[in-house]
Design a protein around this motif. Structure first.
Motif, PDB file in Angstrom:
ATOM      1  N   MET A   1       0.820  -1.192   0.000  1.00 59.62           N
ATOM      2  CA  MET A   1       0.000   0.000   0.000  1.00 59.62           C
ATOM      3  C   MET A   1       0.865   1.257   0.000  1.00 59.62           C
ATOM      4  O   MET A   1       0.561   2.204  -0.714  1.00 59.62           O
ATOM      5  N   ILE A   2       1.909   1.250   0.815  1.00 59.46           N
ATOM      6  CA  ILE A   2       2.808   2.401   0.862  1.00 59.46           C
ATOM      7  C   ILE A   2       3.532   2.547  -0.474  1.00 59.46           C
ATOM      8  O   ILE A   2       3.770   3.664  -0.940  1.00 59.46           O
ATOM      9  N   ARG A   3       3.819   1.422  -1.072  1.00 59.24           N
ATOM     10  CA  ARG A   3       4.514   1.445  -2.351  1.00 59.24           C
ATOM     11  C   ARG A   3       3.667   2.131  -3.421  1.00 59.24           C
ATOM     12  O   ARG A   3       4.174   2.934  -4.212  1.00 59.24           O
ATOM     13  N   ILE A   4       2.370   1.863  -3.469  1.00 56.40           N
ATOM     14  CA  ILE A   4       1.460   2.491  -4.446  1.00 56.40           C
ATOM     15  C   ILE A   4       1.357   3.991  -4.182  1.00 56.40           C
ATOM     16  O   ILE A   4       1.363   4.798  -5.109  1.00 56.40           O
ATOM     17  N   ALA A   5       1.290   4.385  -2.916  1.00 58.51           N
ATOM     18  CA  ALA A   5       1.224   5.807  -2.576  1.00 58.51           C
ATOM     19  C   ALA A   5       2.503   6.526  -2.999  1.00 58.51           C
ATOM     20  O   ALA A   5       2.466   7.652  -3.518  1.00 58.51           O
ATOM     21  N   LEU A   6       3.646   5.907  -2.803  1.00 57.37           N
ATOM     22  CA  LEU A   6       4.918   6.505  -3.206  1.00 57.37           C
ATOM     23  C   LEU A   6       5.012   6.629  -4.731  1.00 57.37           C
ATOM     24  O   LEU A   6       5.511   7.641  -5.261  1.00 57.37           O
ATOM     25  N   ILE A   7       4.533   5.638  -5.447  1.00 57.86           N
ATOM     26  CA  ILE A   7       4.518   5.702  -6.917  1.00 57.86           C
ATOM     27  C   ILE A   7       3.608   6.845  -7.381  1.00 57.86           C
ATOM     28  O   ILE A   7       3.953   7.603  -8.286  1.00 57.86           O
ATOM     29  N   GLY A   8       2.457   7.001  -6.734  1.00 55.46           N
ATOM     30  CA  GLY A   8       1.543   8.096  -7.067  1.00 55.46           C
ATOM     31  C   GLY A   8       2.169   9.451  -6.808  1.00 55.46           C
ATOM     32  O   GLY A   8       2.038  10.387  -7.620  1.00 55.46           O
ATOM     33  N   LEU A   9       2.842   9.595  -5.675  1.00 61.98           N
ATOM     34  CA  LEU A   9       3.534  10.853  -5.368  1.00 61.98           C
ATOM     35  C   LEU A   9       4.649  11.122  -6.373  1.00 61.98           C
ATOM     36  O   LEU A   9       4.870  12.269  -6.783  1.00 61.98           O
ATOM     37  N   TRP A  10       5.365  10.088  -6.753  1.00 55.35           N
ATOM     38  CA  TRP A  10       6.433  10.234  -7.739  1.00 55.35           C
ATOM     39  C   TRP A  10       5.867  10.718  -9.086  1.00 55.35           C
ATOM     40  O   TRP A  10       6.409  11.621  -9.711  1.00 55.35           O
ATOM     41  N   ILE A  11       4.759  10.158  -9.530  1.00 52.70           N
ATOM     42  CA  ILE A  11       4.120  10.558 -10.796  1.00 52.70           C
ATOM     43  C   ILE A  11       3.670  12.016 -10.717  1.00 52.70           C
ATOM     44  O   ILE A  11       3.873  12.792 -11.656  1.00 52.70           O
ATOM     45  N   CYS A  12       3.074  12.412  -9.602  1.00 49.79           N
ATOM     46  CA  CYS A  12       2.639  13.809  -9.424  1.00 49.79           C
ATOM     47  C   CYS A  12       3.836  14.752  -9.440  1.00 49.79           C
ATOM     48  O   CYS A  12       3.784  15.825 -10.053  1.00 49.79           O
ATOM     49  N   ALA A  13       4.923  14.383  -8.794  1.00 53.15           N
ATOM     50  CA  ALA A  13       6.115  15.226  -8.748  1.00 53.15           C
ATOM     51  C   ALA A  13       6.713  15.384 -10.146  1.00 53.15           C
ATOM     52  O   ALA A  13       7.118  16.491 -10.547  1.00 53.15           O
ATOM     53  N   VAL A  14       6.779  14.308 -10.909  1.00 49.76           N
ATOM     54  CA  VAL A  14       7.319  14.369 -12.273  1.00 49.76           C
ATOM     55  C   VAL A  14       6.420  15.240 -13.155  1.00 49.76           C
ATOM     56  O   VAL A  14       6.895  16.067 -13.929  1.00 49.76           O
ATOM     57  N   ALA A  15       5.092  15.072 -13.046  1.00 48.47           N
ATOM     58  CA  ALA A  15       4.156  15.865 -13.853  1.00 48.47           C
ATOM     59  C   ALA A  15       4.272  17.349 -13.507  1.00 48.47           C
ATOM     60  O   ALA A  15       4.329  18.207 -14.400  1.00 48.47           O
ATOM     61  N   LEU A  16       4.296  17.687 -12.223  1.00 49.72           N
ATOM     62  CA  LEU A  16       4.423  19.088 -11.818  1.00 49.72           C
ATOM     63  C   LEU A  16       5.774  19.670 -12.217  1.00 49.72           C
ATOM     64  O   LEU A  16       5.868  20.827 -12.631  1.00 49.72           O
ATOM     65  N   GLY A  17       6.828  18.866 -12.085  1.00 51.23           N
ATOM     66  CA  GLY A  17       8.156  19.327 -12.495  1.00 51.23           C
ATOM     67  C   GLY A  17       8.229  19.620 -13.981  1.00 51.23           C
ATOM     68  O   GLY A  17       8.799  20.623 -14.411  1.00 51.23           O
ATOM     69  N   SER A  18       7.650  18.757 -14.789  1.00 52.30           N
ATOM     70  CA  SER A  18       7.672  18.981 -16.238  1.00 52.30           C
ATOM     71  C   SER A  18       6.809  20.179 -16.619  1.00 52.30           C
ATOM     72  O   SER A  18       7.163  20.952 -17.519  1.00 52.30           O
ATOM     73  N   LEU A  19       5.693  20.379 -15.930  1.00 58.33           N
ATOM     74  CA  LEU A  19       4.862  21.544 -16.183  1.00 58.33           C
ATOM     75  C   LEU A  19       5.612  22.826 -15.829  1.00 58.33           C
ATOM     76  O   LEU A  19       5.611  23.787 -16.593  1.00 58.33           O
ATOM     77  N   TYR A  20       6.268  22.833 -14.677  1.00 63.36           N
ATOM     78  CA  TYR A  20       7.045  24.001 -14.254  1.00 63.36           C
ATOM     79  C   TYR A  20       8.155  24.288 -15.261  1.00 63.36           C
ATOM     80  O   TYR A  20       8.369  25.431 -15.658  1.00 63.36           O
ATOM     81  N   PHE A  21       8.862  23.262 -15.720  1.00 64.14           N
ATOM     82  CA  PHE A  21       9.939  23.446 -16.677  1.00 64.14           C
ATOM     83  C   PHE A  21       9.410  23.994 -18.004  1.00 64.14           C
ATOM     84  O   PHE A  21      10.013  24.869 -18.609  1.00 64.14           O
ATOM     85  N   ALA A  22       8.260  23.484 -18.469  1.00 66.95           N
ATOM     86  CA  ALA A  22       7.678  23.944 -19.738  1.00 66.95           C
ATOM     87  C   ALA A  22       7.280  25.414 -19.651  1.00 66.95           C
ATOM     88  O   ALA A  22       7.537  26.197 -20.567  1.00 66.95           O
ATOM     89  N   VAL A  23       6.654  25.812 -18.543  1.00 61.39           N
ATOM     90  CA  VAL A  23       6.255  27.211 -18.375  1.00 61.39           C
ATOM     91  C   VAL A  23       7.486  28.097 -18.264  1.00 61.39           C
ATOM     92  O   VAL A  23       7.557  29.163 -18.870  1.00 61.39           O
ATOM     93  N   TRP A  24       8.476  27.670 -17.512  1.00 63.27           N
ATOM     94  CA  TRP A  24       9.698  28.453 -17.350  1.00 63.27           C
ATOM     95  C   TRP A  24      10.418  28.597 -18.695  1.00 63.27           C
ATOM     96  O   TRP A  24      10.883  29.675 -19.039  1.00 63.27           O
ATOM     97  N   GLN A  25      10.485  27.539 -19.485  1.00 60.05           N
ATOM     98  CA  GLN A  25      11.141  27.576 -20.791  1.00 60.05           C
ATOM     99  C   GLN A  25      10.395  28.505 -21.732  1.00 60.05           C
ATOM    100  O   GLN A  25      11.006  29.249 -22.482  1.00 60.05           O
ATOM    101  N   ASN A  26       9.081  28.482 -21.708  1.00 56.50           N
ATOM    102  CA  ASN A  26       8.266  29.318 -22.588  1.00 56.50           C
ATOM    103  C   ASN A  26       8.447  30.792 -22.252  1.00 56.50           C
ATOM    104  O   ASN A  26       8.568  31.625 -23.145  1.00 56.50           O
ATOM    105  N   THR A  27       8.447  31.159 -20.980  1.00 59.84           N
ATOM    106  CA  THR A  27       8.622  32.558 -20.600  1.00 59.84           C
ATOM    107  C   THR A  27      10.040  33.025 -20.886  1.00 59.84           C
ATOM    108  O   THR A  27      10.251  34.177 -21.254  1.00 59.84           O
ATOM    109  N   ALA A  28      11.021  32.165 -20.739  1.00 54.22           N
ATOM    110  CA  ALA A  28      12.405  32.548 -21.038  1.00 54.22           C
ATOM    111  C   ALA A  28      12.571  32.799 -22.532  1.00 54.22           C
ATOM    112  O   ALA A  28      13.248  33.740 -22.939  1.00 54.22           O
TER     113      ALA A  28
END
Length: 157
Positions: free
Chosen positions: A1-28
């Protein structure tokens, strides 16, 4: 159960990180690009209209077209009449007058026609109004195609 929660958090972190990078790259990239000087232009479209092509006294087909245009905004603001009427009139005059006996419409050089339409419209006004003319739709339909489409499904004697 903890393993599934950690995988979910990892997916959210990667998605948010890529979104932040895309917005930062576009404004730059937007900050680095040179500012584009905006001209005082206005755009518009004509209605779809048709011009008959007459060869030997009979209608051989129709040129069906719709054009987009750019106008000088200052000159347009001084106008009370829509410019599309003048453009439609000039296109009709050009095709009905100069090319009405041309069966091979595809051989017409549109750059020459475009220049003559722009010059013809601008000649009617004290200040040049039409800056550019663009093709939205330009078709040639033979009268046989129209006849066949109108009699589709009907028996012929």
């Amino acid at each position: 159960m903890i393993r599934i929660a950690l995988i979910g958090l990892w997916i959210c972190a990667v998605a948010l990180g890529s979104l932040y990078f895309a917005v930062w790259q576009n404004t730059a990239t937007a900050a680095v690009s040179a500012p584009v000087a905006k001209e005082a232009l206005d755009v518009g479209k004509t209605e779809v209209f048709s011009v008959p092509i007459i060869v030997g006294g009979t209608v051989q087909g129709y040129v069906v077209s719709q054009l987009a245009y750019t106008l000088d905004k200052g000159a347009k603001d001084a106008m009370d009449v829509p410019v599309a009427y003048f453009i439609n009139d000039e296109v009709f005059r050009q095709f009905y007058g100069h090319f009405s006996d041309t069966k091979d419409v595809q051989k017409i050089k549109f750059d020459d026609v475009k220049k003559s339409i722009i010059d013809g419209v601008n000649a009617r006004f004290p200040k040049p109004l039409v800056q550019d003319l663009l093709v939205e739709q330009f078709n040639y339909i033979t009268s046989k195609e129209i006849r066949d489409q109108n009699t589709k499904g009907l028996e012929r004697p």
